[in-house]
Design a protein around this motif. Structure first.
Motif, PDB file in Angstrom:
ATOM      1  N   ALA A  53       0.828  -1.206   0.000  1.00  0.00           N
ATOM      2  CA  ALA A  53       0.000   0.000   0.000  1.00  0.00           C
ATOM      3  C   ALA A  53       0.861   1.255   0.000  1.00  0.00           C
ATOM      4  CB  ALA A  53      -0.931  -0.009   1.212  1.00  0.00           C
ATOM      5  N   ALA A  54       1.904   1.262   0.801  1.00  0.00           N
ATOM      6  CA  ALA A  54       2.777   2.432   0.872  1.00  0.00           C
ATOM      7  C   ALA A  54       3.551   2.617  -0.429  1.00  0.00           C
ATOM      8  CB  ALA A  54       3.740   2.293   2.049  1.00  0.00           C
ATOM      9  N   PHE A  55       4.041   1.519  -1.027  1.00  0.00           N
ATOM     10  CA  PHE A  55       4.709   1.619  -2.330  1.00  0.00           C
ATOM     11  C   PHE A  55       3.753   2.178  -3.386  1.00  0.00           C
ATOM     12  CE2 PHE A  55       8.105  -1.614  -1.179  1.00  0.00           C
ATOM     13  CZ  PHE A  55       9.166  -0.772  -1.451  1.00  0.00           C
ATOM     14  N   ALA A  56       2.498   1.700  -3.384  1.00  0.00           N
ATOM     15  CA  ALA A  56       1.527   2.158  -4.377  1.00  0.00           C
ATOM     16  C   ALA A  56       1.228   3.643  -4.207  1.00  0.00           C
ATOM     17  CB  ALA A  56       0.243   1.336  -4.263  1.00  0.00           C
ATOM     18  N   SER A  61       2.155   9.367  -6.093  1.00  0.00           N
ATOM     19  CA  SER A  61       2.672  10.703  -5.808  1.00  0.00           C
ATOM     20  C   SER A  61       3.752  11.099  -6.807  1.00  0.00           C
ATOM     21  CB  SER A  61       3.222  10.747  -4.383  1.00  0.00           C
ATOM     22  OG  SER A  61       3.843  11.984  -4.122  1.00  0.00           O
ATOM     23  N   GLN A  62       4.678  10.176  -7.086  1.00  0.00           N
ATOM     24  CA  GLN A  62       5.766  10.494  -8.003  1.00  0.00           C
ATOM     25  C   GLN A  62       5.276  10.729  -9.420  1.00  0.00           C
ATOM     26  OE1 GLN A  62       9.477   8.031  -7.433  1.00  0.00           O
ATOM     27  NE2 GLN A  62       8.215   7.061  -5.854  1.00  0.00           N
ATOM     28  N   LEU A  63       4.254  10.001  -9.839  1.00  0.00           N
ATOM     29  CA  LEU A  63       3.766  10.117 -11.203  1.00  0.00           C
ATOM     30  C   LEU A  63       2.829  11.313 -11.389  1.00  0.00           C
ATOM     31  CD1 LEU A  63       3.046   6.343 -11.835  1.00  0.00           C
ATOM     32  CD2 LEU A  63       4.775   7.705 -13.031  1.00  0.00           C
ATOM     33  N   SER A  64       2.038  11.608 -10.389  1.00  0.00           N
ATOM     34  CA  SER A  64       0.986  12.605 -10.541  1.00  0.00           C
ATOM     35  C   SER A  64       1.348  13.975 -10.000  1.00  0.00           C
ATOM     36  CB  SER A  64      -0.292  12.123  -9.835  1.00  0.00           C
ATOM     37  OG  SER A  64      -0.099  12.103  -8.429  1.00  0.00           O
ATOM     38  N   GLY A  65       2.265  14.017  -9.040  1.00  0.00           N
ATOM     39  CA  GLY A  65       2.545  15.273  -8.355  1.00  0.00           C
ATOM     40  C   GLY A  65       1.526  15.598  -7.279  1.00  0.00           C
TER      41      GLY A  65
END
Length: 575
Positions: A53-56, A61-65
């Protein structure tokens, strides 16, 4: 609707643009998950393990900002989040973790499952706090989100089990007032950097992810300085495509051209990178570093001029001060070396390589059974993956092959555990990525060690019918660990994996399983995997003895490898 602590959190997350909360349900989270259940536009994603869950959440966050959000219930549920949150923290991805806690009256009494979350997350979080009264909301939530977004890190908000459904005394919505400052150095520092670079005859750029939003400025700088551009792994996305200055990566995953560019320049310009491997920096070279974080300046290599500021804003101010370099020999020589290295790599990636005269000698050394070379698998993935595919990669050899053979052309994206270096990241990151972009192809390049560590969340992907394509480099080894042992002169020990038929396992879990065991079937298998709707696991049995030659192989490494092989083959040589 009553404005309870849980509802205030959920409404605020929705207003921030958060679309998913990842976690495992549990008693202390019940008010939160029920609030999500009754809120349109924000979905709960039930995972099989909180680490996934934390990785997802970090991947989204990294992809969407946009802020990523995960949740864990009392004690063990929150503890399980920790590794994925460390990955987000090291990647500077803003993530909010909502953690359950025992009832207020039981806190600090060694209650069943009680864990001190504020202490547990002390090292990983830029903000951590436990809500002890409804009147602290939404102020405490605002502080948590501002810290995560403003500082690029993890915020942990702990909510005791009996507090989530309590009503707030003050009826006001959360206000975040999020903004980003764009800074550049003063004119004196810029002039000093320009003087150093103008005095150099051979400048090399080392470009990291921190320069991604300044692609045009970076390319103009490379042109002005006639400078080859060495990319960190995280800068592949954004700088590898249509770039006449790029010469690939350095370090153990890199190539000789990039190493040459660094070692033969007389000035190095570092842009938005905190590349950690000190042995790969040039030794006798002037260095200018630009980074938005002042504490990064000079911490990896001694810096002659450090410029604290946004890469784009700083380069736009610096460029008018730089002379046009007329001699392009340094750039041309390095690009020629890079092209020749790539030609050799592409020959190795041909599934028929080992049957040709040029490949038989190497095959006799490292592929006597003519197994599928991992280079060939990575190259096939590059060929058949969509132009806007999102790639994730496991730490280890899967990332080596991705770095060398998968190009970030077009609109492709790339994430991995490239700072923490955790195992098991690629599959759960692909889970988050696919939910973020359901219309795009998402490809997880997994090692067998990594995939099996969090294997259960394949069921999450199947349950949500997410069309993730899992590409498994199944070499029956912890391959990077084996390589590290052998380069040190140690025989392989403890790295062998007794694997199942992963395609069959995936089929039982609701995937389409595709298994490839022969080189001649490789391209058909990759094509089938990418053309099949729904979740697919492509299990490719790759050569377990593949040699990944580093950018600058040393005599010590070669001797260590030979000694290790002797110890593995000959009895009585282990001492």
């Amino acid at each position: 609707m009553a404005r309870t602590v849980a509802h205030v959190i959920v409404e605020a997350l929705k207003d921030l643009g958060v679309r998913h909360v990842f976690g495992v349900v549990g008693d202390a989270l019940n008010p939160l998950t029920d609030a999500i259940r009754t809120t349109d536009g924000l979905d709960w994603v039930g995972c099989r393990h909180e680490e996934a869950a934390a990785f997802a959440a970090g991947a989204q966050s990294q992809l969407s900002g946009v802020l990523g959000v995960c949740a864990g219930t009392v004690g063990p549920g929150s503890v399980h989040l920790l590794n994925g949150l460390y990955d987000a923290a090291k990647s500077r991805a803003p993530v909010l973790a909502i953690c359950g806690q025992v009832p207020l009256a039981e806190m600090a009494g060694d209650y069943f499952q009680e864990v001190d979350n504020d202490l547990l997350f002390r090292d990983v979080a830029v903000y951590r706090a436990t809500v002890t009264s409804p009147d602290q909301m939404p102020r405490m939530l605002e502080s948590a989100v501002r810290a995560a977004v403003g500082r690029g890190g993890v915020a942990v908000l702990t909510v005791p089990a009996d507090l989530g459904d309590q009503e707030l005394g003050e009826d006001r919505p959360a206000r975040f007032a999020l903004g980003r400052a764009v800074t550049r150095p003063d004119d004196t520092a810029l002039a000093e950097a320009a003087d150093l670079l103008n005095a150099a005859s051979r400048v090399t750029l080392l470009v990291g992810r921190g320069a991604r939003d300044a692609r045009g400025d970076v390319l103009r700088t490379a042109e002005r300085l006639a400078a080859p551009m060495v990319l960190t792994l995280k800068a592949k996305e954004g700088f590898e495509d249509d770039n006449a200055y790029e010469v690939g990566q350095t370090g153990l995953i890199g190539n000789p051209a990039a190493a040459h560019a660094l070692d033969h320049g007389d000035a190095l310009l570092m842009l938005g990178t905190d590349f950690p491997y000190r042995d790969w920096y040039p030794k006798d070279c002037k260095v200018v570093q630009i980074d938005v974080r002042e504490e990064h300046l000079g911490r990896r290599v001694p810096v002659d001029v450090g410029l604290a500021g946004d890469v784009g804003a700083t380069l736009r101010a610096l460029l008018p001060l730089l002379d046009q370099v007329p001699d392009r020999d340094h750039l041309a020589d390095t690009r020629d070396r890079f092209a020749k290295w790539r030609e050799g790599q592409l020959r190795l990636a041909d599934p028929a390589h080992d049957r040709r005269p040029s490949g038989r000698l190497r095959a006799a050394l490292d592929n006597r059974d003519h197994a599928i070379r991992p280079e060939a698998l990575a190259a096939a993935v590059d060929t058949y993956a969509a132009d806007d595919a999102v790639f994730t990669s496991d730490t280890g050899m899967a990332t080596v092959w991705l770095s060398r053979f998968v190009t970030m052309s077009g609109g492709r994206r790339l994430i991995g555990s490239y700072n923490l270096g955790s195992m098991a990241n690629a599959m759960p990151q692909a889970l988050g990525a696919q939910l973020w972009a359901p219309e795009r192809q998402v490809v997880a390049l997994c090692g067998d060690g990594g995939l099996s560590m969090l294997l259960g969340d394949l069921m999450t992907i199947a349950s949500y019918r997410l069309p993730v394509k899992i590409v498994l480099f199944d070499n029956r080894r912890l391959g990077m660990v084996e390589l590290e042992q052998e380069q040190a002169g140690l025989p392989e020990f403890g790295t062998g994996l007794d694997n199942p038929d992963f395609a069959a396992v995936a089929t039982a879990l609701g995937f389409t399983g595709v298994r490839v065991t022969e080189p001649d079937s490789l391209h058909d298998g990759v094509r089938k995997a990418f053309a099949t709707p729904g979740p697919v696991l492509l299990d490719v049995l790759t050569n377990p003895d593949e040699i990944a030659v580093p950018a600058k192989p040393t005599v010590g490494q070669a001797w260590g490898f030979a000694l290790a092989k002797a110890k593995e083959i000959l009895p009585g040589t282990a001492g």
